[in-house]
Scaffold this active site. Sequence first.
Site, mmCIF file in Angstrom:
data_model
loop_
_atom_site.group_PDB
_atom_site.id
_atom_site.type_symbol
_atom_site.label_atom_id
_atom_site.label_comp_id
_atom_site.label_asym_id
_atom_site.label_seq_id
_atom_site.Cartn_x
_atom_site.Cartn_y
_atom_site.Cartn_z
ATOM 1 N N THR A 1 -106.729 -26.500 -10.671
ATOM 2 C CA THR A 1 -107.596 -27.650 -10.397
ATOM 3 C C THR A 1 -108.804 -27.241 -9.569
ATOM 4 O O THR A 1 -108.757 -26.280 -8.800
ATOM 5 C CB THR A 1 -106.841 -28.752 -9.613
ATOM 6 O OG1 THR A 1 -106.356 -28.206 -8.384
ATOM 7 C CG2 THR A 1 -105.692 -29.320 -10.417
ATOM 8 N N GLU B 1 -108.485 -33.811 -6.880
ATOM 9 C CA GLU B 1 -108.209 -32.580 -7.630
ATOM 10 C C GLU B 1 -108.389 -32.900 -9.100
ATOM 11 O O GLU B 1 -107.912 -33.932 -9.567
ATOM 12 C CB GLU B 1 -106.761 -32.124 -7.417
ATOM 13 C CG GLU B 1 -106.392 -31.874 -5.970
ATOM 14 C CD GLU B 1 -104.895 -31.610 -5.825
ATOM 15 O OE1 GLU B 1 -104.498 -30.440 -5.849
ATOM 16 O OE2 GLU B 1 -104.137 -32.593 -5.710
ATOM 17 N N ASN C 1 -110.996 -28.656 -6.531
ATOM 18 C CA ASN C 1 -110.719 -29.555 -5.397
ATOM 19 C C ASN C 1 -112.008 -29.989 -4.711
ATOM 20 O O ASN C 1 -112.872 -29.157 -4.417
ATOM 21 C CB ASN C 1 -109.872 -28.820 -4.351
ATOM 22 C CG ASN C 1 -108.451 -28.563 -4.834
ATOM 23 O OD1 ASN C 1 -107.534 -29.286 -4.498
ATOM 24 N ND2 ASN C 1 -108.279 -27.524 -5.643
#
Length: 309
Positions: free
Chosen positions: A209, A258, A211
Amino acid sequence: MPAPTILTDWHDLPEALRGATVALGNMDGVHLGHVAVLRAAHAARPAAPLAALTFEPHPREHFRPEDPPFRLTLLPAKAQALGAAGASIVYALPFDAALAAMPAETFFETVLAQGLGALHLACGQDFAFGHRRGGDAASLARMAEAGGIGLTVVPPVMDRQGPISSTRIRRALQDGYPERATAMLGRPWEVRGVVVHGDKLGRVLGWPTANLWLGRHLEPARGVYAAVVALADGREVKGVANIGRRPTLGGDPETRLEVHLFDFQGDLYGQEIGVRLLHFLRPDAKFAGLEELKSAIAGDAEAARAALG
């Protein structure tokens, strides 16, 4: 559409940046009602440059700094949206104690008339300005007439629920209805920020992911969203986003966003991206362990792909 010129002072402006037709308001979010004010300003004097006058920070941030963050758009995103709506100049005046204490008449005379040399003004019916919001659309009309400056007071843009407002858009996002926010904004709501290093757990789980911290942005409903990510190079990538404090992993002190980008390879650290929330899929949940979390993410990703078509 070229990016508008952003000015943070009204003193000693070069002639090219004076004499505009000026749309007035905080314009947080730059929703359809704000766009109507810009259009009215332009229609009154189409040959003049079109400007928007707004305040940074938002006056509420100045007066109530302990309030939770509530902004729909921070200045760079706001200026971009104003530019997309036709503004070539954004006067983002610093809202400080001196400006807060300035009486409405002084603001009109020193800032709008002398400082900006405004040719024409436009505002919404609920516009208020000056010390303790002492000026309103009616008093602005009197001042403008006396000063030989035109004014257009624009009625609110309505939908089936009533006047479109930043407050209603915030509520729609906090209640988990990003589609309602999209309808009122005329575009999806976007959180823009710089990608920071997380704990790389997503990578371990097989779902890397990007962030972001929400910072001064409004915190929408915590949970999972189908999203589209606008990259710094102009590409748009579909993905699945989570907004929350990661209860399965012990909890974060600050809310983070995220986002897993579908079918994407590349390093986004340190780059600014915009995450556009399109559909709310489910609320934040706490799972028994990493395996359960992993299978939930797989289900979320499938649901997001389906929602995004």
